[in-house]
Scaffold this motif. Sequence first.
Motif, PDB file in Angstrom:
ATOM      1  N   HIS A   3       0.465  -1.752  -0.395  1.00 50.13           N
ATOM      2  CA  HIS A   3       0.034   0.305   0.016  1.00 50.13           C
ATOM      3  C   HIS A   3       1.189   0.831   0.214  1.00 50.13           C
ATOM      4  CE1 HIS A   3      -4.102  -1.562   1.555  1.00 50.13           C
ATOM      5  NE2 HIS A   3      -3.265  -1.838   0.567  1.00 50.13           N
ATOM      6  N   ALA A   4       1.985   1.227   0.817  1.00 48.90           N
ATOM      7  CA  ALA A   4       2.423   2.307   1.013  1.00 48.90           C
ATOM      8  C   ALA A   4       3.484   2.831  -0.724  1.00 48.90           C
ATOM      9  CB  ALA A   4       3.664   2.154   1.967  1.00 48.90           C
ATOM     10  N   VAL A   5       3.813   1.501  -1.639  1.00 46.09           N
ATOM     11  CA  VAL A   5       4.230   1.354  -2.641  1.00 46.09           C
ATOM     12  C   VAL A   5       3.541   2.053  -3.461  1.00 46.09           C
ATOM     13  CG1 VAL A   5       5.895   0.847  -4.567  1.00 46.09           C
ATOM     14  CG2 VAL A   5       6.429   0.269  -1.623  1.00 46.09           C
ATOM     15  N   ALA A   6       1.924   1.593  -3.894  1.00 49.63           N
ATOM     16  CA  ALA A   6       1.248   2.079  -4.219  1.00 49.63           C
ATOM     17  C   ALA A   6       0.767   3.945  -4.283  1.00 49.63           C
ATOM     18  CB  ALA A   6      -0.111   1.544  -4.259  1.00 49.63           C
ATOM     19  N   GLU A   7       0.649   4.504  -2.936  1.00 45.41           N
ATOM     20  CA  GLU A   7       0.514   5.227  -2.785  1.00 45.41           C
ATOM     21  C   GLU A   7       1.510   6.500  -3.424  1.00 45.41           C
ATOM     22  OE1 GLU A   7      -0.626   5.106   1.700  1.00 45.41           O
ATOM     23  OE2 GLU A   7      -2.814   4.226   0.953  1.00 45.41           O
ATOM     24  N   ARG A   8       2.815   6.065  -3.023  1.00 44.56           N
ATOM     25  CA  ARG A   8       4.197   6.849  -3.463  1.00 44.56           C
ATOM     26  C   ARG A   8       4.718   6.997  -4.470  1.00 44.56           C
ATOM     27  NH1 ARG A   8       6.927   5.238   2.263  1.00 44.56           N
ATOM     28  NH2 ARG A   8       5.737   5.585   3.649  1.00 44.56           N
ATOM     29  N   ARG A   9       4.474   5.963  -5.441  1.00 48.57           N
ATOM     30  CA  ARG A   9       4.614   5.258  -6.721  1.00 48.57           C
ATOM     31  C   ARG A   9       3.597   5.194  -7.445  1.00 48.57           C
ATOM     32  NH1 ARG A   9       9.459   8.565  -7.759  1.00 48.57           N
ATOM     33  NH2 ARG A   9      10.691   8.287  -5.055  1.00 48.57           N
ATOM     34  N   GLY A  10       2.215   5.938  -7.868  1.00 44.16           N
ATOM     35  CA  GLY A  10       1.249   5.947  -8.652  1.00 44.16           C
ATOM     36  C   GLY A  10       1.941   6.234 -10.144  1.00 44.16           C
ATOM     37  N   LYS A  11       2.646   7.146 -10.454  1.00 41.86           N
ATOM     38  CA  LYS A  11       2.615   6.878 -11.276  1.00 41.86           C
ATOM     39  C   LYS A  11       3.586   5.771 -12.159  1.00 41.86           C
ATOM     40  CE  LYS A  11       5.800  10.382 -11.784  1.00 41.86           C
ATOM     41  NZ  LYS A  11       6.277  11.815 -11.889  1.00 41.86           N
ATOM     42  N   GLU A  12       4.809   5.612 -11.124  1.00 40.22           N
ATOM     43  CA  GLU A  12       6.380   4.939 -12.150  1.00 40.22           C
ATOM     44  C   GLU A  12       5.057   3.594 -12.004  1.00 40.22           C
ATOM     45  OE1 GLU A  12       6.030   7.021  -9.810  1.00 40.22           O
ATOM     46  OE2 GLU A  12       8.148   8.064  -9.900  1.00 40.22           O
ATOM     47  N   LEU A  13       4.749   2.781 -10.750  1.00 40.00           N
ATOM     48  CA  LEU A  13       3.300   1.724 -11.873  1.00 40.00           C
ATOM     49  C   LEU A  13       3.247   1.749 -12.455  1.00 40.00           C
ATOM     50  CD1 LEU A  13       2.855   1.408  -7.560  1.00 40.00           C
ATOM     51  CD2 LEU A  13       4.129  -0.317  -8.595  1.00 40.00           C
ATOM     52  N   LYS A  14       2.071   2.631 -12.961  1.00 41.63           N
ATOM     53  CA  LYS A  14       1.094   2.447 -14.090  1.00 41.63           C
ATOM     54  C   LYS A  14       1.721   2.809 -15.552  1.00 41.63           C
ATOM     55  CE  LYS A  14      -2.815   5.101 -15.530  1.00 41.63           C
ATOM     56  NZ  LYS A  14      -2.566   6.846 -15.670  1.00 41.63           N
ATOM     57  N   SER A  15       3.219   3.568 -14.871  1.00 46.15           N
ATOM     58  CA  SER A  15       3.997   3.202 -16.284  1.00 46.15           C
ATOM     59  C   SER A  15       4.767   2.397 -16.550  1.00 46.15           C
ATOM     60  CB  SER A  15       4.621   4.713 -16.245  1.00 46.15           C
ATOM     61  OG  SER A  15       6.075   3.987 -15.508  1.00 46.15           O
ATOM     62  N   LEU A  16       5.155   1.133 -15.504  1.00 51.84           N
ATOM     63  CA  LEU A  16       5.545  -0.028 -15.973  1.00 51.84           C
ATOM     64  C   LEU A  16       3.934  -0.891 -15.614  1.00 51.84           C
ATOM     65  CD1 LEU A  16       8.365  -0.082 -13.368  1.00 51.84           C
ATOM     66  CD2 LEU A  16       7.763   0.105 -15.292  1.00 51.84           C
ATOM     67  N   GLY A  17       2.954  -0.991 -16.032  1.00 45.01           N
ATOM     68  CA  GLY A  17       1.871  -1.525 -16.790  1.00 45.01           C
ATOM     69  C   GLY A  17       1.359  -2.625 -14.851  1.00 45.01           C
ATOM     70  N   ARG A  18       1.320  -1.577 -13.794  1.00 45.30           N
ATOM     71  CA  ARG A  18       0.424  -2.172 -12.758  1.00 45.30           C
ATOM     72  C   ARG A  18      -0.219  -0.979 -12.122  1.00 45.30           C
ATOM     73  NH1 ARG A  18      -0.718  -6.835 -11.048  1.00 45.30           N
ATOM     74  NH2 ARG A  18       0.818  -7.820 -10.583  1.00 45.30           N
ATOM     75  N   PRO A  19      -1.581  -0.830 -12.254  1.00 46.94           N
ATOM     76  CA  PRO A  19      -2.479  -0.162 -11.973  1.00 46.94           C
ATOM     77  C   PRO A  19      -2.177  -0.324 -10.522  1.00 46.94           C
ATOM     78  CG  PRO A  19      -3.291  -1.234 -13.160  1.00 46.94           C
ATOM     79  CD  PRO A  19      -2.298  -1.844 -13.645  1.00 46.94           C
ATOM     80  N   PRO A  20      -1.918   0.807  -9.500  1.00 46.77           N
ATOM     81  CA  PRO A  20      -1.407   1.005  -8.257  1.00 46.77           C
ATOM     82  C   PRO A  20      -2.603   0.637  -7.057  1.00 46.77           C
ATOM     83  CG  PRO A  20      -1.448   3.231  -8.728  1.00 46.77           C
ATOM     84  CD  PRO A  20      -1.683   2.509 -10.357  1.00 46.77           C
ATOM     85  N   GLU A  21      -3.974   0.660  -8.240  1.00 52.43           N
ATOM     86  CA  GLU A  21      -5.645   0.104  -7.702  1.00 52.43           C
ATOM     87  C   GLU A  21      -5.359  -1.540  -6.813  1.00 52.43           C
ATOM     88  OE1 GLU A  21      -6.181   1.653 -10.373  1.00 52.43           O
ATOM     89  OE2 GLU A  21      -4.885   3.372  -9.377  1.00 52.43           O
ATOM     90  N   GLU A  22      -4.430  -1.768  -7.383  1.00 53.76           N
ATOM     91  CA  GLU A  22      -4.464  -3.474  -8.086  1.00 53.76           C
ATOM     92  C   GLU A  22      -3.589  -3.602  -6.882  1.00 53.76           C
ATOM     93  OE1 GLU A  22      -4.936  -4.357 -12.700  1.00 53.76           O
ATOM     94  OE2 GLU A  22      -3.021  -5.382 -11.834  1.00 53.76           O
ATOM     95  N   LEU A  23      -2.554  -2.790  -6.113  1.00 53.04           N
ATOM     96  CA  LEU A  23      -2.296  -3.412  -5.246  1.00 53.04           C
ATOM     97  C   LEU A  23      -3.050  -2.641  -4.027  1.00 53.04           C
ATOM     98  CD1 LEU A  23       1.896  -2.268  -6.281  1.00 53.04           C
ATOM     99  CD2 LEU A  23       0.244  -4.585  -6.461  1.00 53.04           C
ATOM    100  N   LEU A  24      -3.161  -1.647  -3.975  1.00 47.33           N
ATOM    101  CA  LEU A  24      -4.458  -1.051  -2.670  1.00 47.33           C
ATOM    102  C   LEU A  24      -5.710  -2.585  -2.653  1.00 47.33           C
ATOM    103  CD1 LEU A  24      -4.332   2.593  -3.989  1.00 47.33           C
ATOM    104  CD2 LEU A  24      -3.515   1.561  -1.988  1.00 47.33           C
ATOM    105  N   ALA A  25      -5.759  -3.720  -4.112  1.00 46.70           N
ATOM    106  CA  ALA A  25      -6.955  -3.987  -2.997  1.00 46.70           C
ATOM    107  C   ALA A  25      -6.288  -5.306  -2.511  1.00 46.70           C
ATOM    108  CB  ALA A  25      -7.587  -4.300  -4.959  1.00 46.70           C
ATOM    109  N   ILE A  26      -5.453  -4.932  -2.003  1.00 46.57           N
ATOM    110  CA  ILE A  26      -4.870  -6.693  -1.789  1.00 46.57           C
ATOM    111  C   ILE A  26      -5.553  -6.373  -0.136  1.00 46.57           C
ATOM    112  CG2 ILE A  26      -2.640  -7.450  -1.013  1.00 46.57           C
ATOM    113  CD1 ILE A  26      -1.799  -7.663  -4.175  1.00 46.57           C
ATOM    114  N   ARG A  27      -5.357  -6.978   1.062  1.00 41.56           N
ATOM    115  CA  ARG A  27      -5.743  -6.548   1.880  1.00 41.56           C
ATOM    116  C   ARG A  27      -5.397  -8.261   2.998  1.00 41.56           C
ATOM    117  NH1 ARG A  27      -7.466  -2.239   2.978  1.00 41.56           N
ATOM    118  NH2 ARG A  27      -8.095  -0.928   0.913  1.00 41.56           N
TER     119      ARG A  27
END
Length: 477
Positions: free
Chosen positions: A295-319
């Motif tokens: 979650h921390a990485v998804a929140e802080r590096r959303g732009k990079e994650l998206k550009s690499l093909g991993r929408p940060p929402e997918e990481l935020l959905a992990i619980r």
Amino acid sequence: MLRGARRGRRSVERRQRHDLDDAVLHRLVLDEDVRPVETPVDARELIDDRVRGEERAGVRHGVAADLAEVAEDDVAAITDRREAVRRDVRLAADRVRGGQRHAGEEQGAAVLVHFELGAAEGVVAEDRRALDGREVRASRIDVIDAGEPFPIFTDQTEEFLLDRRHLAIRSQESVAIFRVKAELLRAFREFFDREEVVEMTPPVLTGNAAEGGAEAFQFDYFGRPGYLSQTAQLYLEALLFPHERVYALTPSFRAEKSRTPRHLTEFLNLEVELAWCDFAVLLEFIERMMVDVLHAVAERRGKELKSLGRPPEELLAIRAPFERIRYSEAIDRLAKLGFPVHFGSDLGTAEERALTLESKNPLFVTHYPRELKAFYMLQSRDDPRTVEASDLLGPEGYGEIVGASCRETEIARLEERIGQIGARVEEYQWYLDLRRHGNVPHAGFGLGVERVLRWMLRREHIRDTTPFPRTPSRHLP
Ligand code: 4AD
Ligand code: MG
């Protein structure tokens, strides 16, 4: 109006000029007007002027568009010009392209951008071709070193790029990957700080092959065998007694010849050892840690994650909680899927892949057969064929990312297993001492940092997640 808004002046000012193969310091003053472009100048004309060494008057408000794009689109076209000058311009362009550092600057702001071996002054303007939708319109570029043309282009083979990895790491993709990696490591450290787990610095040069001989890199240590550490675990277990909760982030080395997309011969092993920890608490700790750092990485590096093909929402959905299944249950599932497996079969890449191919959450597989696992794992008291150990499998078929277990407490059982793996009990006396002199129940795990990133960043091959990958066929550059 910004600094130096005199218009129309255009010059190529060479402060110093040597042979181009040597370091060259020269300054290209394209325009001193650093206001946003109102009437974009034809980039090709500008380059032509430079090539002729001419000054051009009369252009209003202009800046030389972004020299990076100038070069990409136009330099190649000017084939009848002197090679040296073409090279010059392309170099400046490569530098700008390779090292833009203006994220966060507001649209329209005047900036001084420092990139490798140069600096550009200009205005931030919208440009949909840029990664973040903004680009510096350079009004002046200082080139500090003119080298040879940059050898990295699109559509080059993987091998070509790996041979030039020291340069390929300047790509925007690499920049994004290693920003995410840095953020991930920061998130782990923050988590351990909050959990009061203390960072330790175990050795990498060791006198015994901790996990067993076959996969250890051996070398001559002043006439005696030395080994590159496969795991810091045994040292962390020693450090656990004075500190109770410890972790270490160290390179681990495995001389596995396996050429798979998930094996490196050197990887970062993030290892934790916790006193007074039973199996349930261990799995909860890992689960909490994973959710927290993802979650921390998804929140802080959303732009990079998206550009690499991993929408940060997918990481935020992990619980939490992650599903837990016993190894025997995993074998049943695999048999139903047609795998020729039975109790005792090792779970390889294909089996692990099948177990989580459809899932979005990681999966704990627990209670593996004792013979499949390391000598220090605690024999299950309810099913002595198994150990209180778990591999955490990444979602979407990515396979093992964490290996965890409670630690065996009884010396006789440890000696039995050390013998079974073909190691010499004498070399492990110091480790057995830890059981002799006041043992406490404890447990721990190792997490493969590059394995986690491979999954997080949806990379086909683990080597993308480390700047200088080491595999059986490569230890250069
Ligand atoms: O499962 P492993 O071998 O466990 C240990 O080293 C334990 N002593 C850790 C501990 O309990 N302190 O390795 C830990 C993790 C694996 O789960 C995997 O993610 C990663 O390290 N790993 C590798 N990553 C890249 N290349 C390899 N060759 C790897 N081998 C293991
Ligand atoms: Mg393992």
